[in-house]
Design a protein around this motif. Sequence first.
Motif, PDB file in Angstrom:
ATOM      1  N   ALA A 184       3.649  -4.070  -7.332  1.00  0.00           N
ATOM      2  CA  ALA A 184       4.096  -3.750  -5.863  1.00  0.00           C
ATOM      3  C   ALA A 184       4.184  -5.120  -5.276  1.00  0.00           C
ATOM      4  CB  ALA A 184       3.345  -2.841  -5.227  1.00  0.00           C
ATOM      5  N   GLU A 185       2.934  -5.722  -5.417  1.00  0.00           N
ATOM      6  CA  GLU A 185       2.859  -7.291  -4.917  1.00  0.00           C
ATOM      7  C   GLU A 185       3.842  -8.387  -5.457  1.00  0.00           C
ATOM      8  OE1 GLU A 185      -0.785  -9.207  -3.039  1.00  0.00           O
ATOM      9  OE2 GLU A 185      -1.585  -7.916  -4.718  1.00  0.00           O
ATOM     10  N   GLY A 186       4.453  -8.052  -6.674  1.00  0.00           N
ATOM     11  CA  GLY A 186       5.179  -8.743  -7.318  1.00  0.00           C
ATOM     12  C   GLY A 186       6.739  -8.608  -6.666  1.00  0.00           C
ATOM     13  N   MET A 187       7.090  -7.673  -6.059  1.00  0.00           N
ATOM     14  CA  MET A 187       8.238  -7.181  -5.462  1.00  0.00           C
ATOM     15  C   MET A 187       8.288  -7.872  -3.944  1.00  0.00           C
ATOM     16  SD  MET A 187       8.348  -3.243  -6.427  1.00  0.00           S
ATOM     17  CE  MET A 187      10.118  -3.013  -5.684  1.00  0.00           C
ATOM     18  N   GLY A 213       0.935  -1.291  -0.044  1.00  0.00           N
ATOM     19  CA  GLY A 213       0.044  -0.109  -0.131  1.00  0.00           C
ATOM     20  C   GLY A 213       1.032   1.524  -0.117  1.00  0.00           C
ATOM     21  N   TRP A 214       1.959   1.178   0.783  1.00  0.00           N
ATOM     22  CA  TRP A 214       2.847   2.292   0.835  1.00  0.00           C
ATOM     23  C   TRP A 214       3.562   2.596  -0.507  1.00  0.00           C
ATOM     24  CZ3 TRP A 214       8.231   2.510   0.230  1.00  0.00           C
ATOM     25  CH2 TRP A 214       8.818   3.833   0.513  1.00  0.00           C
ATOM     26  N   ALA A 215       3.961   1.585  -1.332  1.00  0.00           N
ATOM     27  CA  ALA A 215       4.671   1.623  -2.576  1.00  0.00           C
ATOM     28  C   ALA A 215       3.545   2.157  -3.706  1.00  0.00           C
ATOM     29  CB  ALA A 215       5.158   0.390  -2.867  1.00  0.00           C
ATOM     30  N   VAL A 216       2.189   1.884  -3.400  1.00  0.00           N
ATOM     31  CA  VAL A 216       1.151   2.096  -4.465  1.00  0.00           C
ATOM     32  C   VAL A 216       1.043   3.674  -4.287  1.00  0.00           C
ATOM     33  CG1 VAL A 216      -1.109   1.699  -4.985  1.00  0.00           C
ATOM     34  CG2 VAL A 216       0.332  -0.133  -4.695  1.00  0.00           C
ATOM     35  N   ASN A 217       0.999   4.010  -3.000  1.00  0.00           N
ATOM     36  CA  ASN A 217       0.583   5.514  -2.600  1.00  0.00           C
ATOM     37  C   ASN A 217       1.408   6.480  -2.593  1.00  0.00           C
ATOM     38  OD1 ASN A 217      -2.434   5.088  -2.126  1.00  0.00           O
ATOM     39  ND2 ASN A 217      -1.623   3.833  -0.488  1.00  0.00           N
ATOM     40  N   VAL A 218       2.740   6.024  -2.417  1.00  0.00           N
ATOM     41  CA  VAL A 218       4.024   7.007  -2.410  1.00  0.00           C
ATOM     42  C   VAL A 218       4.565   7.069  -3.901  1.00  0.00           C
ATOM     43  CG1 VAL A 218       6.154   7.788  -1.522  1.00  0.00           C
ATOM     44  CG2 VAL A 218       4.149   6.980   0.057  1.00  0.00           C
ATOM     45  N   HIS A 219       4.970   5.850  -4.121  1.00  0.00           N
ATOM     46  CA  HIS A 219       5.817   5.610  -5.503  1.00  0.00           C
ATOM     47  C   HIS A 219       4.855   5.527  -6.631  1.00  0.00           C
ATOM     48  CE1 HIS A 219       9.663   5.513  -3.514  1.00  0.00           C
ATOM     49  NE2 HIS A 219       9.134   5.187  -2.696  1.00  0.00           N
TER      50      HIS A 219
END
Length: 164
Positions: free
Chosen positions: A95-98, A82-88
């Motif tokens: 993001a789930e693949g990471m 969620g942080w990677a989606v919202n910030v990056h």
Amino acid sequence: MTQSIHVRGEGGQVIKMDLPLPDPIAERLTKGYLRRVNADGSPYSGSSPTPTPSAPDTGNSALTNGVPPRPGKNATKAEWVGWAVNVHGLEPDAAEGMTKADLAELPDTPAQDPGASAPAAGAGGKPSEDDPKSAWIAYVVAQGHLSADDAATFTKADLIDLVK
């Protein structure tokens, strides 16, 4: 009286949901597949419906300024996604693949857009060769070269060569 929130679903519809959210819905909201919105569909700018113990809403937090706080080291992968989606600005599937470790290596703030004025170190927001692989994955994905899933299968050296 039942407390409720409005979320924008994957298809774009605005849905009113009663709290507490069912676990699968709460997880999709946490990961960024669903977005909390106002009843009219406009972006929600208030505090989180269920503040986490690691990031309480104190009134002056980054969250109240529209910036989700970086998750703590013991946060779940869903919180990191969620942080990677919202910030990056990563897509939730990317993001789930990471891995959780790759997500944790992402910088606190996203690299600047290539069209924006470039920082002195690294032209066009391109990471330096010393940056972690996760920064290169995020850069390659942002440039549209590969999906995050595909980029994760490459070595850091391959990702660097890809954008030269």
